[in-house]
Motif scaffolding. Sequence first.
Motif, PDB file in Angstrom:
ATOM      1  N   PRO A  22       0.822  -1.229   0.000  1.00 12.65           N
ATOM      2  CA  PRO A  22       0.000   0.000   0.000  1.00 12.65           C
ATOM      3  C   PRO A  22       0.849   1.269   0.000  1.00 12.65           C
ATOM      4  O   PRO A  22       0.424   2.297  -0.543  1.00 12.65           O
ATOM      5  CB  PRO A  22      -0.806  -0.100   1.297  1.00 12.65           C
ATOM      6  CG  PRO A  22      -0.677  -1.492   1.789  1.00 12.65           C
ATOM      7  CD  PRO A  22       0.509  -2.122   1.138  1.00 12.65           C
ATOM      8  N   PHE A  35     -10.055   6.542  -2.367  1.00 16.97           N
ATOM      9  CA  PHE A  35     -10.939   6.886  -1.249  1.00 16.97           C
ATOM     10  C   PHE A  35     -11.854   8.057  -1.607  1.00 16.97           C
ATOM     11  O   PHE A  35     -13.011   8.104  -1.212  1.00 16.97           O
ATOM     12  CB  PHE A  35     -10.126   7.183   0.016  1.00 16.97           C
ATOM     13  CG  PHE A  35      -9.444   5.962   0.576  1.00 16.97           C
ATOM     14  CD1 PHE A  35     -10.096   4.736   0.607  1.00 16.97           C
ATOM     15  CD2 PHE A  35      -8.149   6.024   1.072  1.00 16.97           C
ATOM     16  CE1 PHE A  35      -9.479   3.602   1.116  1.00 16.97           C
ATOM     17  CE2 PHE A  35      -7.522   4.887   1.588  1.00 16.97           C
ATOM     18  CZ  PHE A  35      -8.188   3.681   1.604  1.00 16.97           C
ATOM     19  N   SER A  75      -9.006  -2.467   1.261  1.00 19.52           N
ATOM     20  CA  SER A  75      -9.325  -1.261   2.022  1.00 19.52           C
ATOM     21  C   SER A  75     -10.839  -1.077   2.089  1.00 19.52           C
ATOM     22  O   SER A  75     -11.397  -0.673   3.107  1.00 19.52           O
ATOM     23  CB  SER A  75      -8.658  -0.035   1.391  1.00 19.52           C
ATOM     24  OG  SER A  75      -9.036   0.092   0.043  1.00 19.52           O
ATOM     25  N   LEU A 103      -4.285   5.399  -3.753  1.00 22.08           N
ATOM     26  CA  LEU A 103      -5.248   5.038  -2.708  1.00 22.08           C
ATOM     27  C   LEU A 103      -6.062   6.266  -2.286  1.00 22.08           C
ATOM     28  O   LEU A 103      -7.271   6.174  -2.058  1.00 22.08           O
ATOM     29  CB  LEU A 103      -4.528   4.450  -1.495  1.00 22.08           C
ATOM     30  CG  LEU A 103      -4.244   2.948  -1.534  1.00 22.08           C
ATOM     31  CD1 LEU A 103      -3.351   2.544  -0.376  1.00 22.08           C
ATOM     32  CD2 LEU A 103      -5.543   2.142  -1.506  1.00 22.08           C
ATOM     33  N   LEU A 145      -5.645  -3.885  -3.340  1.00 21.21           N
ATOM     34  CA  LEU A 145      -5.689  -2.800  -2.354  1.00 21.21           C
ATOM     35  C   LEU A 145      -7.076  -2.165  -2.308  1.00 21.21           C
ATOM     36  O   LEU A 145      -7.567  -1.782  -1.244  1.00 21.21           O
ATOM     37  CB  LEU A 145      -4.639  -1.744  -2.677  1.00 21.21           C
ATOM     38  CG  LEU A 145      -3.187  -2.208  -2.643  1.00 21.21           C
ATOM     39  CD1 LEU A 145      -2.250  -1.015  -2.751  1.00 21.21           C
ATOM     40  CD2 LEU A 145      -2.898  -2.978  -1.369  1.00 21.21           C
ATOM     41  N   LEU A 162      -6.054  -0.017   9.485  1.00 20.43           N
ATOM     42  CA  LEU A 162      -6.563   1.212   8.871  1.00 20.43           C
ATOM     43  C   LEU A 162      -7.944   1.532   9.447  1.00 20.43           C
ATOM     44  O   LEU A 162      -8.211   2.676   9.853  1.00 20.43           O
ATOM     45  CB  LEU A 162      -6.652   1.055   7.349  1.00 20.43           C
ATOM     46  CG  LEU A 162      -7.259   2.267   6.620  1.00 20.43           C
ATOM     47  CD1 LEU A 162      -6.272   3.419   6.566  1.00 20.43           C
ATOM     48  CD2 LEU A 162      -7.716   1.906   5.212  1.00 20.43           C
ATOM     49  N   TRP A 176      -5.550  -3.930   6.977  1.00 23.44           N
ATOM     50  CA  TRP A 176      -6.839  -3.248   6.734  1.00 23.44           C
ATOM     51  C   TRP A 176      -7.605  -3.061   8.033  1.00 23.44           C
ATOM     52  O   TRP A 176      -8.310  -2.059   8.200  1.00 23.44           O
ATOM     53  CB  TRP A 176      -7.656  -4.015   5.696  1.00 23.44           C
ATOM     54  CG  TRP A 176      -6.918  -4.090   4.386  1.00 23.44           C
ATOM     55  CD1 TRP A 176      -6.624  -5.203   3.664  1.00 23.44           C
ATOM     56  CD2 TRP A 176      -6.342  -2.996   3.656  1.00 23.44           C
ATOM     57  NE1 TRP A 176      -5.904  -4.877   2.534  1.00 23.44           N
ATOM     58  CE2 TRP A 176      -5.715  -3.526   2.509  1.00 23.44           C
ATOM     59  CE3 TRP A 176      -6.274  -1.610   3.849  1.00 23.44           C
ATOM     60  CZ2 TRP A 176      -5.048  -2.746   1.561  1.00 23.44           C
ATOM     61  CZ3 TRP A 176      -5.606  -0.824   2.916  1.00 23.44           C
ATOM     62  CH2 TRP A 176      -5.011  -1.390   1.793  1.00 23.44           C
TER      63      TRP A 176
END
Lengths: 527, 170
Positions: free
Chosen positions: A34, A45, A224, A41, A220, B17, B14
Amino acid sequence: MKSDAGGTRPGPAARTLARMEGLFSRAFGGENNPFHHLGALTIFFFYVALVTGIYLFIFYRTSLEGAWESVEYLTREQWYAGGIMRSLHRYASDAAVITLGIHLVRELVRGRMKGPRWFSWITGMPLVWIVIVFGISGYWMVWDQLAQYVAVSTAQLVDWLPIFTDPMSRNFISNEAVSSRLFTLIAFIHLVGLPIVLVLGIWFHLLRIRYPRINPPRKLMLGSMAGLLALSVVFPVFSHPPADLDRVPVSLDIDWFYLAIFPLQAVTSEGVVWALGTGGTILLAILPWLPPRKREAVAEVHLPDCTGCGFCAEDCPYGAIDMVARTDGRNFELEAKVNADLCVSCGICTGSCPSSSPFRQREPLTTGIELPQFPIDRLRREIDQERGRADNSILLLGCDHGPTVDALASDDIHTLSLPCVGMTPPASIDYAMRATGYAGVVIAGCEGCDCHHRLGERWTQERIERIRQPALRKRVPRERLLSVWLKVGQEKRLASQVEAFRNTLEESRKDDGDKNPQGADAREVVQ
Amino acid sequence: MSRPIRIIGQTATWLGLAALVAALAQGPAFSPVADGHGELRLSMAHLAERLVPCRPLTEEERLALPPTRRVTEICERGRSPTVIELRLDGELLVRETVTAAGWHNDGRAYLVTTFAVPAGEHRLRMSLRDTPRDEGFDMEKEFTLRLESGDAALLEVGDGDVRLKAPDRH
Ligand code: HEM
Ligand code: SF4
Ligand code: SF4
């Protein structure tokens, strides 16, 4: 034997960062680390925030009277869809602040704001402000007690500046004073104005970057997203009670990612917030020039060797090469021209140029485009240093930013640190084996998607795999070539891989021991 | 590294996060005013006296003007700064000299500030000077201020009137 180009090497902070990031490479692999995709990223988002925001907007009422209730409806009655969308909208925006922050610090630590990169750095600064204002304006939209507090504090911040004679704060002294027009304006800014400004800002930020990585790898995105979705389900976002200016909120669950300036303002003053904001921005903005440093020489075109093929322009990670009309009367349409303001002196273009062939019998060796501080002639001389005793040796080509190769230099390993491994012309690998007679060649560069010069590692792999021009010739025995992609500080892993490679080379040599190694003097003529 | 360990590592990333987001996205709570306190807001938009009073024009001066512009008075634009002082139970909350807005200081004097006030009953005294003099006040008012925790009261100082508005809980 070792040689290096004398370029700047990563400092202690960059090494510490690399060590920490190495942990993530172990879990994700270099290409999916990441930390190698922080900008992408961040964009991802924002994209999640955009999509969820559109959903919220369908049910949202843009008025002082209707806003809170419409959000409440989404959160409670429609918790399974609207509620999750709302939570995701907030959490994705918060995650963007995290990746943005790390992106900034990472580029800073790695010194990637110096030289022509100042442009990406400076255009990053307004993005921080845009993102913060974007988030703050979002908190108005709920028109709950938190929104009230944000509105009042924002007004106080604005009033500190000598802009309005009639203070903005007078809009928020009582319920009667609240201006629904001002509220609609803020909603418009959040829904339309800032999204456009942010997209333009990001576009500007990437203006000087060729092939920017805008989308993170799928892995990713999915990972996420799963994390944020789980968070949205387990800890959904709720509003505070509706705004009521006859009251003052006694306790607020604030979003520290976006709203931390308001507590700061409360415990210090508006002036301190402005001073820190502008002072910090100015300080960061001058960093690219602190301390002033002499710029490295940029790539130079050598017209007699340039056929105007355009490969270098295609490969330059910073778009520093333009193909322009021929100026020397030769029978080619175009020639390469370097824009010195954009060139970061990576040398990747030398690796792209079909004329970069050490097989050419020319003294000194020249090519279409090269760095004066590391011309192709020097590369050939370095490779040739082991001539005559190379048949047991390995040529280890490293770069100034990946794992340090110097320490591995020994009697039978000749190391050479280049500004970027992308500078290696494929023909030089062929040459090192066929002409100089090395038993094997190792290319050791920055880890996947983490090349200091952005694309050197990718182009090198594509040239070896023959999917990019100039491609490594088929005749080059791939088993005598090893490419290793690691971070600075991972020299031990490099050493063990090189050691294993040497062992396999030795074994295969024993296997066909009776065959003669390549005649060391068989210089092949290309032109 | 083995596959299960990689998967654990990725999951942990994750979750990390998500945990970081969760830790700061809805709290820790922040209190704009301390518990047991309310807020007093002062909002002033007050037109002060002129620095130099208007004076009537003499007949000569009047005739010197173009016929369509024959006013009877001449006024200089500047206005006096406004001095405002608030005392809560005798204790000074604020004393500020606010200049009139505008290039020529011909506008109103604006001031918006807030004060945290302990819940309960208080005497609030406002004194205001808006004429070009160095001492004393031109207007003084006293109010009874009743606040409960979390209430906001508003003292609004206009051109001529001063109002205290507190939430009515009866
Ligand atoms: C909305 C916020 C931001 C987004 C979405 C963003 C995104 C990106 C992306 C996608 C790249 C290209 C990565 C690549 O393909 O190699 C990049 C590069 C870069 N960013 Fe940002 N960025 C943001 C904010 C910032 C900030 C605040 C800074 C620092 C002040 C910054 C500094 C840089 C630098 C220096 C580079 C260039 C690195 C190079 O020369 O290769 N960015 N950014
Ligand atoms: S040295 Fe690097 S940045 Fe400069 S022109 Fe060549 S490829 Fe582009
Ligand atoms: S790659 Fe070489 S030959 Fe092709 S345009 Fe660039 S300098 Fe000229």
